[in-house]
Scaffold this motif. Sequence first.
Motif, mmCIF file in Angstrom:
data_model
loop_
_atom_site.group_PDB
_atom_site.id
_atom_site.type_symbol
_atom_site.label_atom_id
_atom_site.label_comp_id
_atom_site.label_asym_id
_atom_site.label_seq_id
_atom_site.Cartn_x
_atom_site.Cartn_y
_atom_site.Cartn_z
ATOM 1 N N TYR A 21 71.540 69.376 10.969
ATOM 2 C CA TYR A 21 71.354 68.962 9.575
ATOM 3 C C TYR A 21 72.161 69.875 8.672
ATOM 4 O O TYR A 21 72.395 71.054 8.974
ATOM 5 C CB TYR A 21 69.877 69.019 9.179
ATOM 6 C CG TYR A 21 68.993 68.139 10.028
ATOM 7 C CD1 TYR A 21 68.749 66.816 9.677
ATOM 8 C CD2 TYR A 21 68.403 68.631 11.200
ATOM 9 C CE1 TYR A 21 67.935 66.013 10.451
ATOM 10 C CE2 TYR A 21 67.587 67.845 11.973
ATOM 11 C CZ TYR A 21 67.359 66.526 11.606
ATOM 12 O OH TYR A 21 66.575 65.725 12.374
ATOM 13 N N THR A 45 64.194 71.461 11.933
ATOM 14 C CA THR A 45 63.817 70.679 10.740
ATOM 15 C C THR A 45 63.145 71.567 9.695
ATOM 16 O O THR A 45 62.482 71.053 8.796
ATOM 17 C CB THR A 45 62.872 69.528 11.129
ATOM 18 O OG1 THR A 45 61.754 70.079 11.824
ATOM 19 C CG2 THR A 45 63.590 68.519 11.986
ATOM 20 N N ALA A 103 62.749 64.088 10.684
ATOM 21 C CA ALA A 103 63.983 63.548 11.261
ATOM 22 C C ALA A 103 64.193 62.122 10.762
ATOM 23 O O ALA A 103 63.246 61.420 10.379
ATOM 24 C CB ALA A 103 63.909 63.584 12.779
ATOM 25 N N PRO A 141 67.573 61.633 6.281
ATOM 26 C CA PRO A 141 66.230 62.167 6.561
ATOM 27 C C PRO A 141 65.268 61.842 5.408
ATOM 28 O O PRO A 141 65.662 61.406 4.332
ATOM 29 C CB PRO A 141 66.468 63.680 6.682
ATOM 30 C CG PRO A 141 67.942 63.839 6.855
ATOM 31 C CD PRO A 141 68.578 62.682 6.176
#
Length: 1290
Positions: free
Chosen positions: A815, A838, A803, A784
Amino acid sequence: MPEPTKKTASAFTKKPKTQTAALGSAAVFEAETEKPDAKVRWQRDGKDIAAGDKYDITAEAGKHSFTIKDVAKEDAAGYCVIAAASKVKFELKVKEPEPEPEPEAVKKAKAPAEPVPAPAEPAPAEAPANGEAPADAAPPPAEAPANGEASADAAPPPAEAPANAEAAPPEAPAADAPPAAPTPDPAVDRRMSVDTRQDLTGLFTEKPQSGDVTVGENIIFVAKVCAESLLKKPTVKWFKGKWMDLAAKSGKHLQLKEQYDRNTKMYTFEMHIIGAKANFAGGYRCEVSSRDKFDSCNFDLTVHEARAPEEFDIRAAFRRTSVDGGEDSGELDFSALLKKRDSLKVQSSDQNLDVWDILSKAPVTDYEKIAFQYGITDLRGMLKRLKKMKKPEEKKSAAFLKKLDPAYQVEKGHKIKIAVEVADENTEVKWLKNGQPIAPSGSKYIFESVGNMRYLTIKNCSLADDAAYTCVVGEEKSVTELFVKEPPVTILQNLEDQQCMKGERVEFMCEVSEEGAHVKWEKDGVELTRDESFKYRFKKDGHKHYLIINEATKEDCGNYRVKTNGGESVAELMVEEKELEVYQNIADLTVKAKDQAVFKCEVSDENVKGIWYKNGVEVKADARTNITHIGRIHKLTIDDVKPEDQGDYTFVPEGYAFNLSAKLNFLEVKIDYVPRQDPPKIHLDTSAGSTPESTIVVVAGNKLRLDVPITGDPAPTVVWTKGEKVISEADGRVHVESTKGHCIFTIEGAERQDEGTYSVIVRNPAGEDKADIVVKVVDVPDPPQAPRILSVGEDSCVVEWDAPLFDGGSPVIGYVLERKKKKSFRWMRLNYDPHKETTYTARRMIEGMTYEIRVYAVNAIGMSRHSAPSQPFIPIAPTSEPMALMVDDISDTTISLKWKAPERLGTADLDGYGVEYCKEGTDEWVPAFEGLTDRTSVTIRDLPTGERMQFRVKAYNLAGPSAPASLGQPVTIREIMQRPKIWIPRHLKQTLVKKVGETINLVIPFQGKPKPKVTWTKDGEELDQKTVSIRNSEVDSILFIRRADRKDSGKYAIKLQIENVEDEADISMQIVDLPGEPQDIKIMDAWGFNVALEWKPPKDNGNCDITGYTIQKADKKTMEWYTVYDQYRRTNCVVSDLIMGNEYIFRAYAINMVGISLEPCTSKDSAFIQKPGFVYKPPSYKDHDFSEAPKFTHPLVNRSVISGYNATLSCAVRGIPKPKITWYKNKMDISSEAKYRTFSRQGVLTLEIRKPCPFDGGVYMCKAVNASGEDVVECKLEVRPQPKEGEQKK
C-alpha cells in the motif's frame, strides 16, 4: 498555476451576531448546527460559561440559545461559540437607557425665584477659551467680554456684577451655583483614562488615548496586552510622528516602563512624559507584535501653555498691617468686593502702576533700588516670583483666527481634510505642497470655502502625499505636516507544502494584501538572497510573490517562511531521490518467420534514455531493426524475423542499476506432405505467453490477439465459443477472423467480464479438432476502505485500513499512503516502497495542525484509485507525567497528595488529573474519585487503616493520559507523630516596625501532629484580648491588631506544646509615631548677616531615632516662612545670608523615620540685622489696636426653592480677629449635620443645603463671634414641592 484556497466548511448553519442591549434587559444569542447531536460550548474571553442565575443555556435538536439576564456594564465583552473545529466570535455592547426629555417647566424651576447679588467673579478656570458657558454653568457677569455667550437655561445675571470679570478674585463662587471643583495640582502625574467599552480588535486590551497636558506637567500613556493566547512575550514600540522611535530618546523627559501580572496574564506598557515642553505636541503611535500577530494604535498629545498668574498688587503681597507676628496678622478686608461697581472706579494713580512691568524691563542691578522704592522687603521672594512670571504672549495673527494643527496622520488609501480659519471670510488662500502650488482637481485635491473656514481635502492618500503643506494668506503662512501611514501587509493566501523529486523545479507562492509590498523569504530562520549560482529566484506579480528553486537537492529540504510587516506563513519542502518505476515490462514473444517482433516497455521518467542488448551485445538500428523513444515508451521493432533473431533481449535504463529482459522465440512451421484428406489439427503453442494449463493472462485495457495455426485438407472451418455462446466474425470489441492456415482471436481493450474459457473447434470432412484456452484478465485492485486513525502523537499518528474488496486478479503486494493539511489541496506521499501491512505510523507532522490521510493499493499490475480520506485529525502528544508527587499529609483513614503540573503540556489544553491507588502486591488500580480534577492536590478518604498503599497520578488531555507519576514506595495509612516546630518568616526574625494606626497581621506557620496547643505572651504576660486577636488552625497561628498603638511595642512569644514536647519563638515589635517638637530653640549670637541657633532634642522621639531637623526663618513684617536647612542632624546651626534691616524669628521641626513633627518649636526672641556703622533708634509710640467686632456687610436674603435641587444661602462678614461662624436652623445648631456644607472664602459665607425637602424650610441664622463682639443675620427659606407631570405640561 497555484490551486485556490479551499474554505473550511463550518459546523454552524446559523451563527450568532453582535448585539447591543440596554442596561437591565436580556440578550439572547442563537446558533444552529448542521448535526443535531453536535456538542456546543459557549465562552467569554476564552473561558467556558456554565448555566446559572446569570446565564441560561439551552440546546434542542441542533438549535442552541445563550441568554444573558439583567445585562450590566460588566457584561460588555467578547463571546464565542464552539462546535467541533468551528469557532464563531460575537460581542455584546451595553448602552445607557435614553433619558426622557426634560419638561420646560422643570427647566424654569431650576432658576432661582429671586436673583441674589453675588461677589464679582470671573468665569471658572475650566470654561472654554472662547467664553461660551455650558448650559448648566453659573451665569456670567452682566458686562462679560463681548465674546462670552450665556446659555439659554442660565439664570439672569446679577445687576451689580463688575464690568471686567478679570478684576474679581477667582475664588468666590457665583450665587446659587455649586462651588467649582478644586484645581488639580500640576505637579501630580496625570494618567490617561482608557475607555474600556470601546470595540477592541487585534492584540490591545486597552489602547492609549489622546490627552492634553500643560507645559511642565507630567502625563502617562498606558497600553495593555493580554498574553493568555500568545506564545511569545509581546514587543511594544513607541513612535512619534512617522518614524521616530522613542526607545532611543529615553532620559530625563521620557521613560518607558512595562509590568506583567501573573494572575491576569496582562502586560502593561507605559510611556511617561515628564516635564512636558511645547515641542512634545504631535501625533504618536504605539505598535505591538508577537510572532505572526501585529496591532498598532495612533494617539495625539496636545501641550498647552501655562496659565499666567492672576494680576495682583505686589505691594499688598509683601506689606502687612500688623507687626505682632501672629499667624492671623494682616487680615484683609474683602467686604469692598461686595460694594457697588462705582466705588471700584475710585483708585489712586499709584495703583495703576505695574511693578512687575517695571521689574521685567529694568536691569538686574536696579532690582534692589526698585524694591526699596516700592516697599518690597523680601528680595529673594521677589526674584522667585519674577522668575515664575508668564512670558509675554506671542503676537496674534492678523490673517488667521486658527492656524493649521502642527501635524496630521492618515492611513494609506484614505482621505483627509485639513482645516484653517481665516479672519476675513472673503480672503483668498493658496495651498502649497513642499513649497509648490497645488492645483485643484476633483480626483485628488478639493478646495472648499465655508464662511471663515478653508478646507483642503486630499483623496486616496499615498506615500507621495507625505509632505509639508502650507496655507498662504497675503504674507502670512500656516504650516503643517502630513504623515501617511502604511497599513500592515497581511498574507491572504498562505504557502503550500511542496514535495518534489531531486533535480525538479520548485515554486512557492503567497498572496499579500498590498500590491508591490516588500516581503522577506527565509529558510530555517536564515534569510534568502540572490546568489551567483541563481539557485533562488524571487518574482513579484501584483499581489502574488514567488520563490523559485531551480534543480532542487536534498539540502533544500526544510521549512520556508515568508514574512511581511503584518504576518508570516510557513511551508515545508520535501525532496526525494528519483526512483524509476516500470509501468509496463517487456514480455516474451513467439513469432513466425517473416512476421514482426515488437518489444515495448514504459517507465516513469520520460527523460530517461536506454540501451537494448541481445544476448549481452548492444543492438544497433539497421534496415530490419528500429529503436524508438517517445515520451515514457521505449520500443525495439524487428521486421521480417529470421531464426537468428531468436535470443534474450534486455533494456537497460541509463543511470539506473536494473534492467528489463524478455525472450524472443522463433516459431518454425514445418509442413509435411499429407494426403489430401487430412483431418484438421490445431497447433497451439502454450510455451510462451501462457501457463502450462493453456491460461493466457492479459492486463485490463490491453489488446489480446491469439494467432492459432491450423492445418487440414480441405481447409477446415473454425468456430470460437465461450461457454455456449458462439463468437461471430463481425467487427466488435471481441471478434475472430480466419485466414489460410490461421485463425485469429482478438479482444480489444480487455475487461474483467472477458475472463473465461474459450474453445476453438476446427472441422473438415476428414474430422475435427478442439482446443480450450483460458483467458485471465488482471487489473489494478479496488481502492481500500477509508482509513481509521487509531492514535495520535506529538508529530505522528497510527492509521489502519481494510484491504480492498477485489485485488484485481493479482495479489496485493503493498500500500502507498498520502497525507495533506485540512485547508490544503496538495497531497504528499508518505512512502515510496509499498507497505505490506494494513497499519502504518505516519511521522513528521506539525503538532496542532489538522491532517487527512488516504491509501492506495498496489499489485503487480499497478496502483489502485485512492481511498476516501480519513476523518480529520490533529497530532497531539499526551503531556509529560506530573512532577514532584509527594505525600502532603496522612492520618488513619486519609492521605493528602500534592504534585506539580507536567513540564510539557503541548498544544492541547490540560483536561485535568486522575488519581489511582492500589494495595501493595496487587495490580488492581482503583480511581480515587470519579472524573478528573483541575487542582494539583487532593485528599483521598476512607482508606483502610494500616494498609500499605501505592498511589499514582496521570495528566489527561485530548490525546489521552500521560505516563503515570508514582510514589517511590508504598505508604502505610497511619497517622505519624510529628514534633512541634515553629517556622518564623524571614521578615519577622528582625524587629517588626509599624506605624501607629496601621493594621498588624502576623501569620506564623508551624508543624506538629496531633494539633499542638498554641500559647501567646507579651513580655512574659498574657495578651490583652480586647486589643489583640488570636486565630489558630492546624498549620498556622495568626496574631491580629486592628489599630496599632505605642503600647503594643514589645517582645511577643509563641509556644507550641504536644504532650511533653514544646517549641518556642520570639517576635520583637516596635510601634513608631511622629516625634514631638524640639525643645527650647534659642538665638545664641548674631553678627553681620548671620545668626547662631541652638536647641534641644524633643522629649518624645516617636519611639525611634531622630534622623534630622528642619530649620525655617521668617521676616516679622511678612511672616512668610522659608526653609533654611532640611534633614539637618545637629542641634545647633548658623543661619546666613540674612537681609540687612529685617528682623527675623526662627523655628525648628523634628524628623524621624515616620515623618516630620506636627508642631514646631519657635524662638521667643528675634534677631534684628542692623546696618553697619550706625544704630537705628525707633520712635516710641503706642501700638494701634486693629481689633474690630464682627459685622455682616451683606445680609442673608429670603429664598424660595424647589425640593430636590441643591440650594445655597450666602452672606458676607468682616471682623478682626477672624470671627467664628455658626449656622442655625430654627435656633438649632446645624454645623455638624451631614446634610449641610459650609464655606468661608475671603469673608463670603455660604451654606449649601443638599437636595432640600419641604421639611428643610424655616428660619436660618448665621452667627459671627470674636473677642470684640458678635453679630447675627437671619433669613427665611421656603421649599416648594416639585410640580407634577400634568402641571409641567400646562
